[in-house]
Design a protein around this motif. Sequence first.
Motif, PDB file in Angstrom:
ATOM      1  N   LEU A 344     -18.565 -20.580   9.313  1.00 24.00           N
ATOM      2  CA  LEU A 344     -19.978 -20.624   9.702  1.00 24.00           C
ATOM      3  C   LEU A 344     -20.756 -21.730   8.995  1.00 24.00           C
ATOM      4  CD1 LEU A 344     -20.795 -16.787   9.789  1.00 24.00           C
ATOM      5  CD2 LEU A 344     -20.453 -18.306  11.754  1.00 24.00           C
ATOM      6  N   VAL A 345     -20.364 -22.066   7.765  1.00 22.70           N
ATOM      7  CA  VAL A 345     -21.161 -23.014   6.969  1.00 22.70           C
ATOM      8  C   VAL A 345     -20.520 -24.392   6.837  1.00 22.70           C
ATOM      9  CG1 VAL A 345     -22.152 -21.132   5.631  1.00 22.70           C
ATOM     10  CG2 VAL A 345     -20.147 -22.335   4.739  1.00 22.70           C
ATOM     11  N   ARG A 352     -16.115 -31.453   1.630  1.00 23.61           N
ATOM     12  CA  ARG A 352     -16.002 -31.721   0.187  1.00 23.61           C
ATOM     13  C   ARG A 352     -16.523 -30.573  -0.683  1.00 23.61           C
ATOM     14  NH1 ARG A 352     -15.619 -36.348  -2.914  1.00 23.61           N
ATOM     15  NH2 ARG A 352     -17.436 -35.666  -4.108  1.00 23.61           N
ATOM     16  N   PRO A 353     -17.780 -30.114  -0.483  1.00 18.14           N
ATOM     17  CA  PRO A 353     -18.300 -29.048  -1.359  1.00 18.14           C
ATOM     18  C   PRO A 353     -17.482 -27.759  -1.290  1.00 18.14           C
ATOM     19  CG  PRO A 353     -20.085 -30.063  -0.092  1.00 18.14           C
ATOM     20  CD  PRO A 353     -18.805 -30.565   0.484  1.00 18.14           C
ATOM     21  N   GLY A 357     -15.486 -27.003  -4.481  1.00 15.10           N
ATOM     22  CA  GLY A 357     -16.125 -25.807  -5.040  1.00 15.10           C
ATOM     23  C   GLY A 357     -15.189 -24.616  -5.071  1.00 15.10           C
ATOM     24  N   GLY A 358     -14.358 -24.468  -4.019  1.00 14.98           N
ATOM     25  CA  GLY A 358     -13.390 -23.367  -3.983  1.00 14.98           C
ATOM     26  C   GLY A 358     -12.391 -23.456  -5.123  1.00 14.98           C
ATOM     27  N   PHE A 359     -11.844 -24.659  -5.343  1.00 15.57           N
ATOM     28  CA  PHE A 359     -10.916 -24.845  -6.466  1.00 15.57           C
ATOM     29  C   PHE A 359     -11.623 -24.630  -7.804  1.00 15.57           C
ATOM     30  CE2 PHE A 359      -8.102 -27.610  -3.647  1.00 15.57           C
ATOM     31  CZ  PHE A 359      -7.057 -26.709  -3.648  1.00 15.57           C
ATOM     32  N   PHE A 467     -12.486 -34.878  -5.925  1.00 15.83           N
ATOM     33  CA  PHE A 467     -13.829 -35.324  -6.302  1.00 15.83           C
ATOM     34  C   PHE A 467     -13.928 -36.844  -6.256  1.00 15.83           C
ATOM     35  CE2 PHE A 467     -16.958 -36.708  -9.452  1.00 15.83           C
ATOM     36  CZ  PHE A 467     -18.087 -36.011  -9.025  1.00 15.83           C
ATOM     37  N   PHE A 468     -12.880 -37.520  -6.699  1.00 16.41           N
ATOM     38  CA  PHE A 468     -12.916 -38.980  -6.777  1.00 16.41           C
ATOM     39  C   PHE A 468     -12.437 -39.675  -5.507  1.00 16.41           C
ATOM     40  CE2 PHE A 468     -12.818 -37.912 -11.347  1.00 16.41           C
ATOM     41  CZ  PHE A 468     -13.924 -38.638 -11.767  1.00 16.41           C
ATOM     42  N   VAL A 469     -11.647 -38.982  -4.675  1.00 16.75           N
ATOM     43  CA  VAL A 469     -11.001 -39.659  -3.548  1.00 16.75           C
ATOM     44  C   VAL A 469     -11.529 -39.221  -2.180  1.00 16.75           C
ATOM     45  CG1 VAL A 469      -8.785 -40.012  -2.376  1.00 16.75           C
ATOM     46  CG2 VAL A 469      -8.900 -40.070  -4.872  1.00 16.75           C
ATOM     47  N   LEU A 470     -11.798 -37.932  -2.011  1.00 10.12           N
ATOM     48  CA  LEU A 470     -12.083 -37.404  -0.673  1.00 10.12           C
ATOM     49  C   LEU A 470     -13.472 -37.783  -0.177  1.00 10.12           C
ATOM     50  CD1 LEU A 470     -11.166 -35.531   1.689  1.00 10.12           C
ATOM     51  CD2 LEU A 470     -12.267 -33.645   0.449  1.00 10.12           C
TER      52      LEU A 470
END
Length: 529
Positions: A344-345, A352-353, A357-359, A467-470
């Motif tokens: 949904l979100v 990315r978030p 964020g999940g990891f 964080f640095f690549v995606l």
Amino acid sequence: MEHKQQSNGTTKENNAVKKKVNWSGSLILASLTGAFGSSFLYGYNLSVVNAPAGYIKKFYNETWERRYGFSVDEGTLTLLWSITVSIFAIGGLVGAIIVTPIVKFFGRKCTLVLNNVFAVAAALLMSLSLLAGSFEMLILGRIIMGVDAGISLSALPMYLSEISPKEIRGSLGQVTAIFICIGVFTGQVLGLPEIFGQESRWPFLFGAIIVPSLIQAVILPFLPESPRYLLLEKHNRSRAEKAFQRFLGKDDVSHEIEEVLAESRAQRNTKLVSIVQLLRTRAVRWQIITVVVTMGCYQLCGLNAIWYYTNNIFSESGINRETIPYVTLSTGAVETLAAVFSGLVIERLGRRPLLIGGFGLMIVFFAVLTVSLTLQSTVHWLPYLSIFCILAIIASFCIGPGGIPFVLTGEFFQQSQRPAAFMIAGTVNWLSNFAVGLLFPFIQAGLQTYCFLVFAGICFAGATYLFFVLPETKNKTFHEISQAFAKRNKVTLEMQEMNHYPGERRSSEEQESNFTSSVDNGETKKGIV
């Protein structure tokens, strides 16, 4: 001035129209039917062996005794059971390897339909094994079911990414993860003692696999093939237009056709590439590395370890052992709700978030769980904290890492690269799955509750890399995503467009002329490398 204002108003109006996306009946039906007969069965087969494990081991022992006149020793029984569980991953690896030529020849939709032959054959073998007195039938059924899963986990995300508008590509892609979770939950429910979790009924748990397979085999043939596949690989413009019209719910699909043709012109070649060619292509080097990292972390982030500890933690919390199967349903429910929330979100927050964020959340809860398990014998309320951490880790996984890797694999690569890319992703996925099954018992025996720190480290490494690549891929075309990687791949945009296929260059004028003529004439040229 007045003309400029009118122009601005028209632009805003057009943008508003572009943002509005119709979820047509065909699009919804194709995604739900495709997932129900594919990723649902993968999730179901992950959990279905847990409830009847004791009864199946007893069946193995009785069969062995009937054949050889003596009971099987504990070591051999454990080996047979380990093979039964882990051979599913070997079948998945086989399926991931053979999926590329299948989707090239038959197409995405037809591959999903034909794949049901494996599922039905596996269901019959496993459900009739008790009646036939042959545990080999159950093991053979598991490996065939693994082949089905290996094919479907590549073909389904490919199909969904190609039939969906870019504005909802992430949400539709999450259908794969949502149905994996629903499959796990369904396996838990059907395994309850009141349903099929009894000694005389456990074969029905495997026979139930036939139902989703038959539903998919009946409905999916009446829905369109991937329009991108029809246009770029089959060069059939009329069928592609009809497919776009049904999936998008509108008559004028000229913009979508032109967008796909523009991608083809940018690629300069419509031939499908092999694994070796894809690996040698500098323009997609970091996309491949990112897919390998996300798929590896998907399996190695420790969720399997969580399932291993669940019953023990619930028991330590004072929950009655007979009640634990019902309490375990909460894990499946949390998993499903988190996956639905992510779907949904995802188009609002982006990939990315949710992924990073999940990891990140998994790292936090793994650390707390390690402390809680280590000290739970000294503080009476710590087992309840452990239960909370288990549910939080499952939710964190399903919000991002549980589904987005499949979405990204479909988004990173252009049409001619996608089958090879999904084969690489599937191979990494199933090899990692097998490695976890093989190595986790040794990690757990050596580190005990500290084994979760290993998984926290893997999550940290994955989150740092991403964080640095995606780059964010939300609402971007395949060509725009390729441009986002261009600098990291150390290629100019011109080189990226001209150098997708080493060793197979032709003049762009000749290729474009040939491609246009084949599309206009509705010809079908195979061009498979």
